[in-house]
Write an enzyme that holds these catalytic residues in place. Structure first.
Site, short mmCIF file in Angstrom:
data_model
loop_
_atom_site.label_atom_id
_atom_site.label_comp_id
_atom_site.label_asym_id
_atom_site.label_seq_id
_atom_site.Cartn_x
_atom_site.Cartn_y
_atom_site.Cartn_z
N LEU A 118 -36.18 67.42 -43.90
CA LEU A 118 -37.37 66.56 -43.82
C LEU A 118 -37.16 65.30 -44.67
CD1 LEU A 118 -40.46 66.27 -43.04
CD2 LEU A 118 -40.98 67.47 -45.17
N GLU A 120 -36.10 62.06 -46.80
CA GLU A 120 -35.22 60.89 -46.60
C GLU A 120 -35.33 59.99 -47.83
OE1 GLU A 120 -36.34 58.94 -42.97
OE2 GLU A 120 -36.11 60.78 -41.79
N SER A 125 -41.89 62.16 -51.32
CA SER A 125 -43.28 62.60 -51.47
C SER A 125 -44.11 62.23 -50.25
CB SER A 125 -43.90 61.97 -52.72
OG SER A 125 -43.40 62.61 -53.87
N THR A 151 -31.01 71.36 -48.92
CA THR A 151 -30.53 72.62 -49.50
C THR A 151 -29.66 73.34 -48.47
OG1 THR A 151 -32.44 72.82 -50.94
CG2 THR A 151 -31.28 74.86 -50.42
N GLU A 354 -39.80 70.87 -52.90
CA GLU A 354 -40.88 71.42 -52.05
C GLU A 354 -42.23 70.76 -52.40
OE1 GLU A 354 -40.89 74.64 -49.92
OE2 GLU A 354 -38.74 75.02 -50.03
#
Ligand code: CAA
Length: 375
Positions: A118, A120, A125, A151, A354
């Site tokens: 997700l 970039e 955030s 990850t 996360e």
């Protein structure tokens, strides 16, 4: 309901602790052996239903698993957490029958490793600002862009990649795709040099005219952002468990050091005793937040607020415990090969990934007030 599960969950914790302490290694390379041993026990698919090759355990049981594994190797913990909550669950929740048949049994048995792409450079955030594009072409899509801090980048077999079909549509343009490691046009960068969690490779992921067939789109066009956010709810509980593992290990290590010093005739200062008492109390509070968030998730209710609270509280505690335990232990325990050093270096990122803890505060406040304009 939560308390009636305790006895059964105690047994599970014992099983997971025994596995982690006796079977996991603490080397300095990507933990292939740890993951293979976890797979042998079925732990790579711990909360995935049995019909799909998983163990069919509850989400609470999975939370205990990640906590216990992270006490010994937090890198293995995060790889397993990402693999499960944002690598395998997406297919269980949003996959077509074909996608489930193709990937779920392999992921649940640990024959395939899953990852989540997700973030970039300009969308950390603010995940909705992502600029990786998907362009509709005959039979599928061409994906172009670059993801960061992935990850298990380069090691995973299957990536869940988020790209926009139309940036002018904001979150409504974001779509999710399943991308296999062998896809032409996919390149993983070198593992980043990090301050901690070094066994868990974190890389860039480039996509250059990468073709994805229509059948590899997860969910409908434009559903990607909601898919990402709902997965992160579960993902954040996994990170809270990782943080619990680190905090608990640091506290236990320090209590052990205090006891051995006392046997050697040194007095434990009252101030040190108070610090460890405070940490242990907050640790139990963090556990309750995490376990109750896991129970909400298991019930099928939305657990956005509970997951963010658990992640924020447990990760702040992990950093505090690792820092204070370093201060409390005798000087010989502060060398770079001491477990305390690992807890200290590994803990910090739990406040950051996360969703940083600032983002968790925004999420909690929005859930409480229902004011989405809170920035
Ligand atoms: N579940 C379901 N839907 C959700 C949701 C959730 N938890 N959160 C939001 N949505 C929906 C909203 O309802 C909204 O839909 P509608 O327009 O139909 O109402 C839509 O998604 C957009 O939501 P927002 O307006 O709240 O979106 P936003 O742009 O304001 O972003 C944010 C909110 C919370 C700040 C989000 O950008 C965010 O979580 N950022 C952090 C990103 C993050 O956590 N990245 C982690 C990367 S992965 C990682 O770190 C893994 C690893 O390696 C360890």
């Amino acid at each position: 309901m939560f308390f009636s599960l305790l006895e059964e969950m105690h047994k599970k914790r014992d099983e997971y602790r025994c596995f982690a302490e006796n079977e996991l290694d603490e080397g300095d390379h990507f933990p292939y052996e740890n993951l293979a041993k976890a797979a042998e026990r079925g732990y790579m698919g711990c909360p995935i239903p049995r019909e799909w090759g998983g163990m069919g355990e509850s989400f609470l049981s999975y939370t205990l698993l990640i906590e216990e594994i992270s006490r010994v190797c937090a890198s293995t913990g995060v790889i397993m957490a990402v693999h499960t909550s944002v690598g395998t669950y997406p297919i269980l929740y949003f996959g077509s029958d074909d996608q489930k048949n193709s990937y779920l049994p392999g992921l649940a048995r640990g024959e395939l490793l899953g990852a989540f792409a997700l973030t970039e450079a300009g969308a950390g955030s603010d995940a909705a600002a992502l600029s990786t594009t998907a362009t509709a072409v005959d039979g599928g899509y061409l994906i172009n862009g670059c993801k960061l801090f992935i990850t298990a980048g380069g090691e995973a077999d299957l990536y869940l990649v988020f790209a926009t079909l139309d940036q002018s549509q904001g979150v409504k343009g974001i779509t999710a795709f399943l991308v296999e490691k062998s896809s032409a046009g996919l390149t993983a960068g070198k593992p980043e040099k990090k301050m901690g969690l070094n066994r868990s490779h974190t890389t860039e992921l480039r996509m250059d005219d990468l073709f994805v067939p229509t059948g590899s789109r997860l969910g409908k066009e434009g559903e990607g952002f909601k898919i990402a956010m709902s997965l992160l709810d579960g993902g954040r509980i996994g990170i809270s468990a990782q943080a619990l593992g680190l905090a608990g290990a640091a506290i236990d290590f320090t209590v052990g050091d205090m006891k051995s010093r006392e046997k050697e005739g040194f007095k434990v200062e009252q101030n040190a005793a108070f610090i460890i008492a405070d940490l242990a109390t907050r640790f139990e509070a963090a556990r309750l937040l995490s376990y109750s968030a896991a129970s909400v998730k298991q019930s099928g209710e939305r657990c956005t607020k509970e997951a963010s609270m658990a992640k924020m509280f447990a990760s702040d505690l992990a950093v505090e415990a690792a820092t204070k335990c370093l201060d409390l232990c005798r000087i010989e325990k502060r060398t770079s090969d001491s477990p305390l050093s690992r807890y200290f270096c590994d803990a910090k990122v739990t406040q950051i990934y996360e969703g940083s803890n600032q983002i968790q505060r925004i999420v909690i406040a929005r859930e409480l007030t229902k004011i989405t304009g809170l920035a």
